[in-house]
Design an enzyme around this catalytic site. Structure first.
Site, mmCIF file in Angstrom:
data_model
loop_
_atom_site.group_PDB
_atom_site.id
_atom_site.type_symbol
_atom_site.label_atom_id
_atom_site.label_comp_id
_atom_site.label_asym_id
_atom_site.label_seq_id
_atom_site.Cartn_x
_atom_site.Cartn_y
_atom_site.Cartn_z
ATOM 1 N N HIS A 222 -3.891 -5.043 0.229
ATOM 2 C CA HIS A 222 -3.097 -5.608 1.380
ATOM 3 C C HIS A 222 -3.225 -7.086 1.661
ATOM 4 C CE1 HIS A 222 -2.647 -1.759 3.815
ATOM 5 N NE2 HIS A 222 -3.774 -1.198 3.107
ATOM 6 N N GLU B 8 -2.515 -8.760 3.714
ATOM 7 C CA GLU B 8 -2.452 -9.372 5.331
ATOM 8 C C GLU B 8 -3.849 -9.347 5.610
ATOM 9 O OE1 GLU B 8 -1.893 -5.009 5.616
ATOM 10 O OE2 GLU B 8 -1.450 -6.575 4.483
ATOM 11 N N CYS C 273 0.913 -1.202 -0.096
ATOM 12 C CA CYS C 273 -0.061 -0.138 -0.049
ATOM 13 C C CYS C 273 0.845 1.254 -0.095
ATOM 14 C CB CYS C 273 -1.096 -0.150 1.033
ATOM 15 S SG CYS C 273 -2.288 1.086 0.781
#
Length: 192
Positions: A174, A176, A76
């Protein structure tokens, strides 16, 4: 061992939690020697470009990151700061990727937030990931399409969802926070 670069980016703990789910050891650090010794480095990011770049410069991390030789993954804001000029705060990035970061047109719904598909997959990061798979995005600025683009997302206009140059990889989304498909991308990064 993974080194997760410590700075004022807001998602360092989320990245570490994702690595823990994959049984990967990691440290959150801004220590030069630990970052240089790490097998792989993740440069995460949630925040504002100019203030983050100022902090990176204060710690000389802006000089260290472009010189790393192990695999590096920017996420990001991390991806955007690895680029050249950035319209957010009129910020000069690290120039690893010689492309511009621009703001989405303000007459549209910004930020781009939520799940979106990617296409044009051209990287070892995408093993066992398919065209049209969804990842989680939260951003108001985007990286232009370029020779370094390894996948594309379309929100208002097409932009680089991922970039790659030599040992540097970057995702606008993202991983994650992208569930199983994000975990698969992180697993693929582990294998590089």
């Amino acid at each position: 061992m993974f080194a997760i670069i410590k700075y004022n980016g807001g998602n360092v703990n989320s990245v570490q939690n994702a690595l823990n789910r994959l049984n990967e050891k990691s440290i959150i650090t801004d220590d030069f020697k630990l970052i240089q010794k790490a097998d792989k480095v993740i440069f995460p990011g949630v925040g504002e470009a100019s203030s983050t770049m100022k902090l990176l410069k204060e710690k000389n991390l802006d000089q260290l990151i472009p010189k790393l030789t192990q695999p590096v993954l920017g996420i990001c804001l991390g991806m955007q700061l690895m680029c050249g000029s950035n319209e957010e705060g009129n910020t000069e990035g690290m120039g690893i990727f010689d492309i511009n970061v621009k703001k989405f047109p303000s007459e549209n719904i910004v930020p781009h937030m939520g799940w979106n598909t990617i296409s044009g997959l051209k990287s070892s990061l995408f093993s066992e990931i398919s065209e049209g798979d969804d990842f989680y995005f939260v951003h108001s600025y985007f990286c232009e399409l370029s020779e370094f683009t390894t996948s594309v997302c379309d929100y208002i206009l097409p932009f680089s969802a991922t970039l790659q140059k030599d040992n540097f990889f970057a995702t606008q989304f993202h991983p994650e926070k992208s569930g199983k498909i994000g975990n698969q991308l992180l697993k693929n990064f582990l294998k590089i």
